[in-house]
Design a protein around this motif. Structure first.
Motif, PDB file in Angstrom:
ATOM      1  N   PRO A   1       0.855  -1.176   0.086  1.00 29.67           N
ATOM      2  CA  PRO A   1      -0.126   0.162   0.059  1.00 29.67           C
ATOM      3  C   PRO A   1       0.873   1.286  -0.063  1.00 29.67           C
ATOM      4  CG  PRO A   1      -0.763  -1.592   1.510  1.00 29.67           C
ATOM      5  CD  PRO A   1       0.640  -2.100   0.996  1.00 29.67           C
ATOM      6  N   GLY A   2       0.317   2.311  -0.884  1.00 32.88           N
ATOM      7  CA  GLY A   2       1.022   3.482  -1.073  1.00 32.88           C
ATOM      8  C   GLY A   2       2.186   3.481  -1.775  1.00 32.88           C
ATOM      9  N   SER A   3       2.685   2.612  -2.456  1.00 33.97           N
ATOM     10  CA  SER A   3       4.070   2.575  -3.301  1.00 33.97           C
ATOM     11  C   SER A   3       3.596   3.120  -4.623  1.00 33.97           C
ATOM     12  CB  SER A   3       4.160   0.863  -3.415  1.00 33.97           C
ATOM     13  OG  SER A   3       3.109   0.167  -4.082  1.00 33.97           O
ATOM     14  N   TYR A   4       4.951   3.534  -5.256  1.00 32.09           N
ATOM     15  CA  TYR A   4       4.721   3.867  -6.724  1.00 32.09           C
ATOM     16  C   TYR A   4       4.733   2.659  -7.601  1.00 32.09           C
ATOM     17  CZ  TYR A   4       6.003   8.923  -5.167  1.00 32.09           C
ATOM     18  OH  TYR A   4       6.128  10.013  -4.566  1.00 32.09           O
ATOM     19  N   HIS A   5       4.269   3.067  -8.629  1.00 30.34           N
ATOM     20  CA  HIS A   5       4.543   1.815  -9.612  1.00 30.34           C
ATOM     21  C   HIS A   5       4.804   2.513 -11.047  1.00 30.34           C
ATOM     22  CE1 HIS A   5       3.317  -1.130 -13.052  1.00 30.34           C
ATOM     23  NE2 HIS A   5       3.995  -1.668 -12.322  1.00 30.34           N
ATOM     24  N   ILE A   6       6.103   1.824 -11.399  1.00 24.54           N
ATOM     25  CA  ILE A   6       6.615   2.201 -12.705  1.00 24.54           C
ATOM     26  C   ILE A   6       7.416   0.963 -13.357  1.00 24.54           C
ATOM     27  CG2 ILE A   6       8.372   3.467 -13.786  1.00 24.54           C
ATOM     28  CD1 ILE A   6       8.691   5.456 -11.594  1.00 24.54           C
ATOM     29  N   ASP A   7       6.632   0.374 -14.108  1.00 24.67           N
ATOM     30  CA  ASP A   7       7.025  -1.059 -15.123  1.00 24.67           C
ATOM     31  C   ASP A   7       8.532  -0.785 -15.288  1.00 24.67           C
ATOM     32  OD1 ASP A   7       7.338  -3.086 -16.611  1.00 24.67           O
ATOM     33  OD2 ASP A   7       5.193  -3.275 -16.839  1.00 24.67           O
ATOM     34  N   CYS A   8       9.445  -1.807 -14.921  1.00 25.62           N
ATOM     35  CA  CYS A   8      10.521  -1.584 -15.172  1.00 25.62           C
ATOM     36  C   CYS A   8      11.377  -1.863 -16.512  1.00 25.62           C
ATOM     37  CB  CYS A   8      11.860  -2.673 -14.342  1.00 25.62           C
ATOM     38  SG  CYS A   8      13.297  -2.659 -14.328  1.00 25.62           S
ATOM     39  N   GLY A   9      10.025  -2.672 -17.480  1.00 28.06           N
ATOM     40  CA  GLY A   9      10.314  -2.672 -18.819  1.00 28.06           C
ATOM     41  C   GLY A   9       9.969  -1.588 -19.637  1.00 28.06           C
ATOM     42  N   GLY A  10       9.604  -0.672 -19.147  1.00 25.87           N
ATOM     43  CA  GLY A  10       9.091   0.752 -20.040  1.00 25.87           C
ATOM     44  C   GLY A  10      10.350   1.652 -19.623  1.00 25.87           C
ATOM     45  N   LYS A  11       9.975   2.952 -19.699  1.00 28.12           N
ATOM     46  CA  LYS A  11      10.848   4.135 -19.545  1.00 28.12           C
ATOM     47  C   LYS A  11      11.046   4.232 -18.081  1.00 28.12           C
ATOM     48  CE  LYS A  11      11.565   5.572 -23.790  1.00 28.12           C
ATOM     49  NZ  LYS A  11      12.945   5.847 -24.449  1.00 28.12           N
ATOM     50  N   PHE A  12      11.573   3.317 -17.453  1.00 27.55           N
ATOM     51  CA  PHE A  12      11.596   3.244 -15.894  1.00 27.55           C
ATOM     52  C   PHE A  12      12.637   4.346 -15.454  1.00 27.55           C
ATOM     53  CE2 PHE A  12      13.520   1.522 -12.018  1.00 27.55           C
ATOM     54  CZ  PHE A  12      12.455   1.310 -11.380  1.00 27.55           C
ATOM     55  N   SER A  13      13.695   4.529 -16.067  1.00 29.17           N
ATOM     56  CA  SER A  13      14.536   5.591 -15.492  1.00 29.17           C
ATOM     57  C   SER A  13      14.269   6.897 -15.702  1.00 29.17           C
ATOM     58  CB  SER A  13      16.003   5.573 -16.407  1.00 29.17           C
ATOM     59  OG  SER A  13      16.538   4.520 -16.153  1.00 29.17           O
ATOM     60  N   THR A  14      13.405   7.049 -16.834  1.00 29.08           N
ATOM     61  CA  THR A  14      12.885   8.530 -16.982  1.00 29.08           C
ATOM     62  C   THR A  14      11.935   8.788 -16.147  1.00 29.08           C
ATOM     63  OG1 THR A  14      13.431   8.512 -19.629  1.00 29.08           O
ATOM     64  CG2 THR A  14      11.485   9.935 -18.924  1.00 29.08           C
ATOM     65  N   PHE A  15      10.810   8.147 -16.002  1.00 30.24           N
ATOM     66  CA  PHE A  15       9.710   8.216 -15.085  1.00 30.24           C
ATOM     67  C   PHE A  15      10.107   8.169 -13.539  1.00 30.24           C
ATOM     68  CE2 PHE A  15       7.392   7.495 -18.923  1.00 30.24           C
ATOM     69  CZ  PHE A  15       6.502   8.572 -18.872  1.00 30.24           C
ATOM     70  N   GLY A  16      11.272   7.325 -13.159  1.00 30.75           N
ATOM     71  CA  GLY A  16      11.702   7.421 -11.915  1.00 30.75           C
ATOM     72  C   GLY A  16      12.370   8.471 -11.675  1.00 30.75           C
ATOM     73  N   GLY A  17      13.073   9.322 -12.446  1.00 30.75           N
ATOM     74  CA  GLY A  17      13.690  10.540 -12.189  1.00 30.75           C
ATOM     75  C   GLY A  17      12.605  11.484 -12.123  1.00 30.75           C
ATOM     76  N   TRP A  18      11.600  11.391 -12.823  1.00 30.51           N
ATOM     77  CA  TRP A  18      10.538  12.211 -12.895  1.00 30.51           C
ATOM     78  C   TRP A  18       9.752  12.448 -11.477  1.00 30.51           C
ATOM     79  CZ3 TRP A  18       7.994  12.941 -18.094  1.00 30.51           C
ATOM     80  CH2 TRP A  18       7.285  14.183 -18.354  1.00 30.51           C
ATOM     81  N   VAL A  19       9.340  11.100 -11.031  1.00 27.26           N
ATOM     82  CA  VAL A  19       8.431  11.584  -9.990  1.00 27.26           C
ATOM     83  C   VAL A  19       8.832  10.884  -8.543  1.00 27.26           C
ATOM     84  CG1 VAL A  19       6.487  10.875 -11.544  1.00 27.26           C
ATOM     85  CG2 VAL A  19       7.484   8.949 -10.346  1.00 27.26           C
ATOM     86  N   ILE A  20      10.023  10.333  -8.514  1.00 22.08           N
ATOM     87  CA  ILE A  20      10.538   9.884  -7.321  1.00 22.08           C
ATOM     88  C   ILE A  20      11.166  10.919  -6.545  1.00 22.08           C
ATOM     89  CG2 ILE A  20      11.863   8.132  -6.024  1.00 22.08           C
ATOM     90  CD1 ILE A  20       9.351   7.085  -7.408  1.00 22.08           C
ATOM     91  N   PRO A  21      10.810  11.022  -5.304  1.00 19.43           N
ATOM     92  CA  PRO A  21      11.388  12.528  -4.506  1.00 19.43           C
ATOM     93  C   PRO A  21      12.881  12.079  -4.367  1.00 19.43           C
ATOM     94  CG  PRO A  21       9.312  11.657  -3.568  1.00 19.43           C
ATOM     95  CD  PRO A  21       9.537  10.708  -4.770  1.00 19.43           C
ATOM     96  N   PRO A  22      13.966  12.853  -4.884  1.00 24.61           N
ATOM     97  CA  PRO A  22      15.266  12.629  -4.682  1.00 24.61           C
ATOM     98  C   PRO A  22      15.960  12.455  -3.452  1.00 24.61           C
ATOM     99  CG  PRO A  22      15.202  14.634  -5.464  1.00 24.61           C
ATOM    100  CD  PRO A  22      13.703  14.157  -5.585  1.00 24.61           C
ATOM    101  N   ASN A  23      14.982  13.009  -2.459  1.00 27.44           N
ATOM    102  CA  ASN A  23      15.668  13.077  -1.082  1.00 27.44           C
ATOM    103  C   ASN A  23      15.056  11.877  -0.118  1.00 27.44           C
ATOM    104  OD1 ASN A  23      13.065  14.042  -1.154  1.00 27.44           O
ATOM    105  ND2 ASN A  23      13.142  15.402   0.518  1.00 27.44           N
ATOM    106  N   LYS A  24      14.573  11.088  -0.803  1.00 23.18           N
ATOM    107  CA  LYS A  24      13.762   9.971   0.030  1.00 23.18           C
ATOM    108  C   LYS A  24      14.498   8.542  -0.116  1.00 23.18           C
ATOM    109  CE  LYS A  24       9.823  11.972   0.858  1.00 23.18           C
ATOM    110  NZ  LYS A  24       9.362  12.373   2.250  1.00 23.18           N
TER     111      LYS A  24
END
Length: 462
Positions: free
Chosen positions: A284-307
């Motif tokens: 519960p409460g997790s982000y979901h980004i499919d590793c098979g897609g644009k994982f790096s781009t959307f990870g860098g986009w939405v994941i808070p860098p200080n977490k």
């Protein structure tokens, strides 16, 4: 002269090995560098030069790791004011790798400090053979100048001057850009990964523009959104990224430890499994980004860098792949991964979240049913403008972090993108905001289009 291209699909990035007989350079290396060392060894070459065209905004470069492993010197733009040991370059500088000569052109526009390299194979003649142009010129496009707030018009004007320098090169000169189709460093790159000056003069619309004003207007209107990490990676590259060799191994966590850590302040959970697996059950409460897609781009986009980041993956190898892709965009604070994935999580009786998934035909029935719904298209504005279903709402998935306020938690929301990946990301963000009546369309717009029916959301709320 020998040129080998390395293409990383997840970030649409091209890096290169440029070699003579026994020595070679690596140009614009990505952060994981073993591939370059293996390639050089296979060719019987020693890596003696590490060359950067600019401070990359969309990924963290591998220059520090590669220098540590090979002892090669790093060459970078003088105007970048890099904080690590390097050889600074400006226009008019040149150097050789055996019989291969590299001449430096200052080509600002995409970034203020950008340089390009005109390469001549002196063993064959005095005419230039190729151009390593970084993000100044692409196949069918040019670098976007709007990544620096308040400087878009200034940089677009400088880009016009930079392109004029390329126009003076012979038509046979091969063009080796740093990115291809799918990268957000431009707007409309072609699928080809290399070209020639002559071909781009003929078919590259912005490259062909004769008017500075026309180019500035073109490059400062209707540009695609820039991911959050674009504002961070340039400075990471300037300072010199932390070396991968200095990072702790990825920690394996039991479900109990993972559960305890996931509830800690300053920690987020990122699930990189397929969207259908995430829909079945997830932390519960997790982000979901499919590793098979644009994982790096959307990870860098939405994941808070200080977490601190906890990973849910299929297995250890999958978790290590996720970690590597996150580190490519400067997300280094990865605490560990869930051992045994959601199977072990469930065996321990821990709570799970769920996301309903509808097939294209089920979604079509909902679009034409009696219940009023909101059809949320989470693709980029340009994609939506090009083709969308009448009656739908467009909020790009990353924007849901703030624009969720435009939606009501009381509505049933049908989410779609092109295939189902970004819509699952969007749903995971909305669930964090307290939305419960969410349905992800499996196959997305592609699946709906494959039905061969007239698509209109008749049940959509007006």
């Amino acid at each position: 002269m020998y040129v080998e291209q390395f293409y990383e699909t997840g970030i649409s990035h091209s890096s290169y090995l440029l070699g003579g007989n026994n020595q070679c350079a690596i140009i614009d290396p990505q952060r994981d560098t073993d591939k370059y060392i293996k390639a050089a060894k296979a060719m019987g070459m020693k890596i003696t030069h590490i060359i950067e065209t600019h401070l990359h905004a969309d990924f963290v470069s591998g220059h520090m790791d590669l220098a540590e492993k090979t002892g090669a010197d790093i060459y970078a733009p003088k105007s970048a004011r890099c904080k690590f040991k390097h050889i600074p370059l400006k226009e008019g500088n040149s150097f050789k790798i055996e019989h291969v000569k590299l001449e430096v052109l200052e080509t600002p526009g995409h970034t203020p400090e950008h340089i390009s390299y005109v390469v001549t194979d002196l063993s064959r003649g005095k005419s230039p053979a190729c151009l390593f142009c970084g993000d100044t010129l692409f196949v069918g496009d040019v670098g976007r100048p709007d990544l620096f707030p308040g400087r878009a018009e200034e940089l677009a004007g400088k880009l016009f001057n930079s392109l004029k320098k390329f126009n003076k090169l012979p038509g046979h000169v091969e063009v080796f850009p740093a990115h291809g189709a799918g990268s957000l460093c431009g707007r409309a790159m072609g699928a080809k990964r290399r070209s020639t000056i002559g071909y781009e003069k003929k078919y590259n619309k912005p490259f062909k523009m004769k008017s500075r004003k026309q180019l500035i207007k073109s490059l400062t209107t209707n540009m695609p959104p820039a991911p959050d990490h674009f504002s961070r990676c340039s400075e990471i590259n300037r300072k010199g990224p932390k070396k991968l060799s200095k990072m702790n191994p990825l920690k394996k966590m039991s479900p109990e430890e993972f559960y305890k850590r996931s509830g800690s302040p300053g920690t987020i959970v990122l699930d990189g499994r397929d969207y259908d697996a995430f829909g079945g059950q997830h932390v519960p409460g997790s982000y979901h980004i499919d590793c098979g897609g644009k994982f790096s781009t959307f990870g860098g986009w939405v994941i808070p860098p200080n977490k601190r980041i906890l990973l849910v993956a299929n297995d250890k190898f999958h978790a290590e792949t996720m970690a590597l892709k996150l580190r490519r965009v400067g997300l280094d604070n990865i605490a560990g991964y869930l051992n045994g994935s959601m199977f072990e999580w469930s065996k321990n009786g821990l709570p799970a979240g769920h996301l309903r998934i509808a097939s294209a035909s089920e979604a079509y029935d909902m679009m034409n049913g009696k219940e009023k719904i909101v059809f949320l298209d989470v693709r980029a504005p340009g994609e939506y403008a090009n083709m969308h279903i009448k009656g739908t709402v467009n909020i790009p998935a990353p924007d849901l972090r703030t624009d969720y306020r435009k939606l009501s938690k009381n509505d049933t929301i049908l989410l779609s993108c092109t295939t189902g990946h970004r819509s699952s990301l969007g749903a995971s963000i909305l669930m964090q905001k307290g939305f419960e009546k969410l349905i992800n369309v499996a196959g997305g717009i592609n699946g709906l289009s494959a039905l061969g029916k007239n698509l209109k959301c008749k049940s959509c709320k007006k």
